[in-house]
Write a protein that holds these residues in place. Structure first.
Motif, mmCIF file in Angstrom:
data_model
loop_
_atom_site.group_PDB
_atom_site.id
_atom_site.type_symbol
_atom_site.label_atom_id
_atom_site.label_comp_id
_atom_site.label_asym_id
_atom_site.label_seq_id
_atom_site.Cartn_x
_atom_site.Cartn_y
_atom_site.Cartn_z
ATOM 1 N N HIS A 111 -38.427 -17.706 58.967
ATOM 2 C CA HIS A 111 -37.181 -17.146 57.979
ATOM 3 C C HIS A 111 -37.577 -16.481 57.066
ATOM 4 N N GLN A 123 -34.955 -14.075 72.214
ATOM 5 C CA GLN A 123 -34.062 -14.117 71.153
ATOM 6 C C GLN A 123 -33.977 -15.591 70.575
ATOM 7 N N THR A 124 -34.027 -15.437 69.297
ATOM 8 C CA THR A 124 -33.910 -16.663 68.464
ATOM 9 C C THR A 124 -32.949 -16.510 67.500
ATOM 10 N N PHE A 125 -31.703 -17.218 67.923
ATOM 11 C CA PHE A 125 -30.376 -17.228 67.031
ATOM 12 C C PHE A 125 -30.080 -15.746 67.172
ATOM 13 N N SER A 126 -30.210 -15.152 66.037
ATOM 14 C CA SER A 126 -29.593 -13.746 66.053
ATOM 15 C C SER A 126 -30.763 -12.744 65.789
ATOM 16 N N ARG A 127 -31.901 -13.200 65.905
ATOM 17 C CA ARG A 127 -33.097 -12.430 65.764
ATOM 18 C C ARG A 127 -34.032 -12.376 67.078
ATOM 19 N N LEU A 128 -34.511 -11.091 67.132
ATOM 20 C CA LEU A 128 -35.626 -10.907 68.137
ATOM 21 C C LEU A 128 -37.174 -10.720 67.503
ATOM 22 N N GLU A 253 -33.228 -25.332 68.133
ATOM 23 C CA GLU A 253 -32.090 -25.018 69.095
ATOM 24 C C GLU A 253 -31.648 -26.113 69.652
#
Length: 372
Positions: A111, A123-128, A253
């Protein structure tokens, strides 16, 4: 009392005075930019004073900011932090515990990075994240070795590779996060290639210094990494002369899935994972996951389900846990309980240093006065 829990155990050339270890626990106590703060020194002094045989210091990044979970993740990627790391190792050892530094690359969970990197663009939550190139992979392998050597130079007794929590080493193993079609992806042998290369390069760099492995046994996700494949990988790891395997389950996740939240309320909810891995290997295994009472922990060792006990939030909530268990004062233990709805994790996810919601009001007040 609890003769198994308070017996010695050798890990390669080092002797642990009992079977209790502090499992790595991120609390947001490092300084901005991952420096060794007075807050983190005081915290680990208290953890070492508890009487555990080994303290495993949390998640120090091998590559800042690309590999950092947050801006308060410890840094092991630069000699600028060597003086602080040396002070941290010295503090732990002065209290009679072995000092181990866990090193890590967060991969898709970095992060602190503007652009996270991962085996594949999943895709990782809202991030690519961006998929790593071969050249970048080889560079990160070298960064792990550099960080391990830095830990050795700082005076740590051991180093632990963070292959848990769904971080980069585990991301290469999982079929859901590794969708590569080159030599680092596809079949099991190829997915093993990156973590095994990291282990080899680290061991080559630090010589006889023991190297442990924080081990993800199950992602607890339907299309993820599961226990059967993990046991095969554990057998492969032992051929590298790994010092120990510290077993855990779940990733960011899966931790908050309702069924996992319920499971995590049970004492020793990850012990079955450690017990299964232990059957597959011939190196010491550490079990963690709400190992809340001396009787439960001692029986886990006596029954051959684990060799060592990893205490994280249990020890943080009450640093006198080992002494109270040894002295027959278990009724005086301040227990970490699920009633707080993981308040400490909520704090660190908001970028705040954590305190335990179970601490008495006067302790919280003193903590805030000192650290905020």
């Amino acid at each position: 009392m609890y003769s198994h829990l308070f017996s010695e155990l050798s890990i390669q050339h080092l002797t642990l005075k009992n079977r209790l270890t502090m499992a790595p626990l991120y609390l947001g106590y490092a300084g901005e930019g991952g420096t060794v703060s007075s807050m983190i020194i005081d915290h680990y002094r208290l953890m070492a004073q508890s009487g555990v045989a080994m303290v495993v210091v949390e998640n120090a990044t091998v590559d800042y900011p690309t590999g950092s979970g947050s801006d308060r993740t410890l840094r092991a990627d630069t000699d600028d932090n060597l003086e602080g790391l040396t002070a941290l190792a010295r503090t732990i050892k002065a209290e009679g515990a072995l000092a181990c530094l866990q090193i890590n690359h967060a991969g898709r969970f970095a992060h602190a990075a503007a652009e996270p990197l991962a085996p594949s663009a999943v895709q990782t939550f809202s991030r690519l994240p961006r998929a790593l190139t071969i050249t970048e992979i080889e560079g990160i392998i070298e960064k792990y070795a550099d960080a391990a050597k830095r830990a050795q130079n700082a005076g740590f007794d051991m180093v632990e590779l963070h292959g848990g929590t769904g971080y980069l080493l585990a991301q290469f193993l999982s079929p859901r996060t590794n969708q590569r079609n080159d030599e680092y992806g596809g079949n099991l042998e190829n997915r093993y290639r990156f973590p095994l290369a990291v282990v080899k390069r680290v061991k080559d760099r630090v010589g006889t210094m023991p190297v442990g492995y924080r081990f993800l046994a199950d992602e607890w996700l339907p299309d993820g990494w599961h226990l059967e494949g993990a046991c095969q990988f554990a057998k492969t790891l032992t051929a590298t002369d790994i010092a120990y395997i510290s077993v855990m389950g779940g990733t960011y996740e899966s931790f908050f899935l309702p069924e996992i939240v319920e499971k995590s309320k049970q004492e020793g909810f990850m012990l079955h994972l450690a017990a299964t891995v232990r059957k597959a290997v011939d190196v010491p295994v550490i079990a963690a996951g709400r190992m809340a009472t001396g009787s439960f922990a001692d029986k886990a060792i006596a029954d051959g389900k684990t060799d060592l006990i990893g205490l994280a939030r249990v020890l943080w909530a009450d640093p006198q846990w080992p002494q109270k268990v040894r002295d027959g004062r278990e009724d005086k233990i301040l227990h970490c309980t699920p009633d707080c709805k993981d308040a400490c994790m909520q704090m660190v996810m908001q970028g705040k240093p954590a305190y335990c919601a179970r601490w008495p009001a006067e302790k919280v007040k003193a903590w805030k006065a000192k650290f905020t």
